[in-house]
Design a protein around this motif. Structure first.
Motif, mmCIF file in Angstrom:
data_model
loop_
_atom_site.group_PDB
_atom_site.id
_atom_site.type_symbol
_atom_site.label_atom_id
_atom_site.label_comp_id
_atom_site.label_asym_id
_atom_site.label_seq_id
_atom_site.Cartn_x
_atom_site.Cartn_y
_atom_site.Cartn_z
ATOM 1 N N GLN A 123 51.144 -48.480 28.241
ATOM 2 C CA GLN A 123 50.994 -47.067 28.578
ATOM 3 C C GLN A 123 49.562 -46.870 29.088
ATOM 4 O O GLN A 123 48.624 -46.762 28.307
ATOM 5 C CB GLN A 123 51.248 -46.218 27.324
ATOM 6 N N GLY A 124 49.372 -46.855 30.396
ATOM 7 C CA GLY A 124 48.048 -46.653 30.990
ATOM 8 C C GLY A 124 47.124 -47.846 30.851
ATOM 9 O O GLY A 124 45.906 -47.708 31.001
ATOM 10 N N ASN A 155 42.426 -61.746 23.926
ATOM 11 C CA ASN A 155 43.334 -60.604 23.894
ATOM 12 C C ASN A 155 42.533 -59.377 24.322
ATOM 13 O O ASN A 155 41.800 -58.802 23.517
ATOM 14 C CB ASN A 155 43.917 -60.421 22.495
ATOM 15 N N VAL A 156 42.660 -58.988 25.584
ATOM 16 C CA VAL A 156 41.891 -57.862 26.111
ATOM 17 C C VAL A 156 42.828 -56.852 26.766
ATOM 18 O O VAL A 156 43.795 -57.237 27.429
ATOM 19 C CB VAL A 156 40.795 -58.342 27.093
ATOM 20 N N THR A 157 42.546 -55.551 26.533
ATOM 21 C CA THR A 157 43.329 -54.481 27.137
ATOM 22 C C THR A 157 42.457 -53.775 28.161
ATOM 23 O O THR A 157 41.336 -53.357 27.849
ATOM 24 C CB THR A 157 43.807 -53.489 26.056
ATOM 25 N N ILE A 158 42.975 -53.648 29.370
ATOM 26 C CA ILE A 158 42.230 -53.043 30.485
ATOM 27 C C ILE A 158 42.955 -51.779 30.912
ATOM 28 O O ILE A 158 44.157 -51.814 31.209
ATOM 29 C CB ILE A 158 42.122 -54.030 31.673
ATOM 30 N N ALA A 159 42.221 -50.652 30.957
ATOM 31 C CA ALA A 159 42.800 -49.375 31.379
ATOM 32 C C ALA A 159 43.004 -49.379 32.887
ATOM 33 O O ALA A 159 42.099 -49.727 33.652
ATOM 34 C CB ALA A 159 41.890 -48.228 30.968
ATOM 35 N N VAL A 160 44.213 -49.006 33.309
ATOM 36 C CA VAL A 160 44.550 -48.922 34.740
ATOM 37 C C VAL A 160 45.445 -47.710 34.964
ATOM 38 O O VAL A 160 46.115 -47.252 34.038
ATOM 39 C CB VAL A 160 45.258 -50.200 35.243
ATOM 40 N N PRO A 161 45.479 -47.169 36.195
ATOM 41 C CA PRO A 161 46.361 -46.027 36.451
ATOM 42 C C PRO A 161 47.836 -46.437 36.442
ATOM 43 O O PRO A 161 48.176 -47.600 36.672
ATOM 44 C CB PRO A 161 45.924 -45.552 37.833
ATOM 45 N N ALA A 162 48.710 -45.460 36.195
ATOM 46 C CA ALA A 162 50.153 -45.721 36.174
ATOM 47 C C ALA A 162 50.642 -46.153 37.542
ATOM 48 O O ALA A 162 50.096 -45.759 38.570
ATOM 49 C CB ALA A 162 50.895 -44.471 35.726
ATOM 50 N N GLY A 163 51.680 -46.979 37.547
ATOM 51 C CA GLY A 163 52.282 -47.460 38.792
ATOM 52 C C GLY A 163 52.417 -48.974 38.778
ATOM 53 O O GLY A 163 52.193 -49.641 37.769
ATOM 54 N N VAL A 164 52.757 -49.521 39.930
ATOM 55 C CA VAL A 164 52.905 -50.967 40.061
ATOM 56 C C VAL A 164 51.533 -51.574 40.331
ATOM 57 O O VAL A 164 50.811 -51.123 41.221
ATOM 58 C CB VAL A 164 53.884 -51.324 41.199
ATOM 59 N N VAL A 165 51.176 -52.580 39.527
ATOM 60 C CA VAL A 165 49.906 -53.279 39.713
ATOM 61 C C VAL A 165 50.163 -54.775 39.837
ATOM 62 O O VAL A 165 51.187 -55.283 39.390
ATOM 63 C CB VAL A 165 48.922 -53.005 38.546
ATOM 64 N N VAL A 166 49.203 -55.437 40.476
ATOM 65 C CA VAL A 166 49.248 -56.888 40.591
ATOM 66 C C VAL A 166 48.065 -57.434 39.814
ATOM 67 O O VAL A 166 46.915 -57.077 40.091
ATOM 68 C CB VAL A 166 49.197 -57.346 42.063
ATOM 69 N N LYS A 176 53.150 -59.241 38.832
ATOM 70 C CA LYS A 176 53.365 -57.813 39.072
ATOM 71 C C LYS A 176 53.752 -57.171 37.748
ATOM 72 O O LYS A 176 54.496 -57.750 36.951
ATOM 73 C CB LYS A 176 54.468 -57.578 40.090
ATOM 74 N N ALA A 177 53.232 -55.950 37.523
ATOM 75 C CA ALA A 177 53.552 -55.231 36.283
ATOM 76 C C ALA A 177 53.697 -53.752 36.598
ATOM 77 O O ALA A 177 53.052 -53.240 37.510
ATOM 78 C CB ALA A 177 52.455 -55.455 35.247
ATOM 79 N N ILE A 178 54.542 -53.060 35.840
ATOM 80 C CA ILE A 178 54.723 -51.631 35.992
ATOM 81 C C ILE A 178 54.057 -50.949 34.804
ATOM 82 O O ILE A 178 54.473 -51.117 33.665
ATOM 83 C CB ILE A 178 56.212 -51.249 36.064
ATOM 84 N N VAL A 179 53.002 -50.181 35.097
ATOM 85 C CA VAL A 179 52.250 -49.468 34.066
ATOM 86 C C VAL A 179 52.775 -48.051 33.997
ATOM 87 O O VAL A 179 52.891 -47.367 35.007
ATOM 88 C CB VAL A 179 50.753 -49.482 34.380
ATOM 89 N N LYS A 180 53.097 -47.598 32.779
ATOM 90 C CA LYS A 180 53.615 -46.236 32.612
ATOM 91 C C LYS A 180 52.497 -45.263 32.357
ATOM 92 O O LYS A 180 51.449 -45.587 31.899
ATOM 93 C CB LYS A 180 54.622 -46.204 31.453
#
Length: 180
Positions: A123-124, A155-166, A176-180
């Protein structure tokens, strides 16, 4: 020894000592009664019934063998399953273990380290595991870089905007990942 209660109220004890067949154990029975060296096919066999005499239990002609029924492992019908070379069309599973000279067997007990990089969309955010010391680059579907860092943890979490990211991790294939 374990004591069990039958439905009639009486008790029986299953003594697992010795080499005799028991109702609560399995045998590996060769399909070929003569057991030639060229045929190691075997069945997983259970004793025919709990009231079967021990002298009739060794290599019975009627018995229960492991079989597949509608995708489930079950026992064949003890009263109808007759032992023949092909188990009379009973669909009993026939197993075989074949030794091939020169094949190496897996006998080592060393711990295998997990080294593959794992990318989990959240989620984000995107979580990257097993990439300590590697450069991680994340871009959106338009190819614009939204994150670019060298991770210092496994184990790291990176904040990214919602949508499809590479997600590109140094030395690994892009994911490819889909971020909600």
């Amino acid at each position: 020894m374990k004591e069990n209660k039958l439905t009639s109220g009486s008790y029986y004890i299953i003594d697992l000592t010795g080499d005799n067949h028991k109702f609560a154990t399995w045998s590996m029975r060769y399909v070929d009664p003569n057991h030639t060296l060229t045929n190691n096919d075997f069945l997983m066999e259970s004793m025919g019934s709990s009231d079967q005499k021990l002298e009739d239990a060794i290599a019975p002609t009627m018995g229960a063998w492991l079989k597949m029924n509608n995708g489930c492992l079950v026992l064949s019908d003890r009263g109808e399953s007759e032992f023949t070379y092909e188990t009379a069309g009973d669909d009993a599973l026939i197993f075989n273990v074949e030794y091939v000279e020169g094949n190496e067997l897996a006998t080592d007990d060393e711990v295998i380290a997990e080294t593959s990089v794992v990318v989990i969309a959240g989620q984000g955010s995107v979580t990257v595991k097993n990439a300590a010391g590697k450069k991680v680059s994340i871009s959106n579907i338009l190819g614009q870089t939204v994150a670019n860092t060298v991770v210092t943890s496994d184990n790291v979490t990176i904040a990214v905007p919602a949508g499809v990211v590479v997600v590109s991790v140094e030395g690994e294939a892009a994911v490819k990942a889909i971020v909600k």
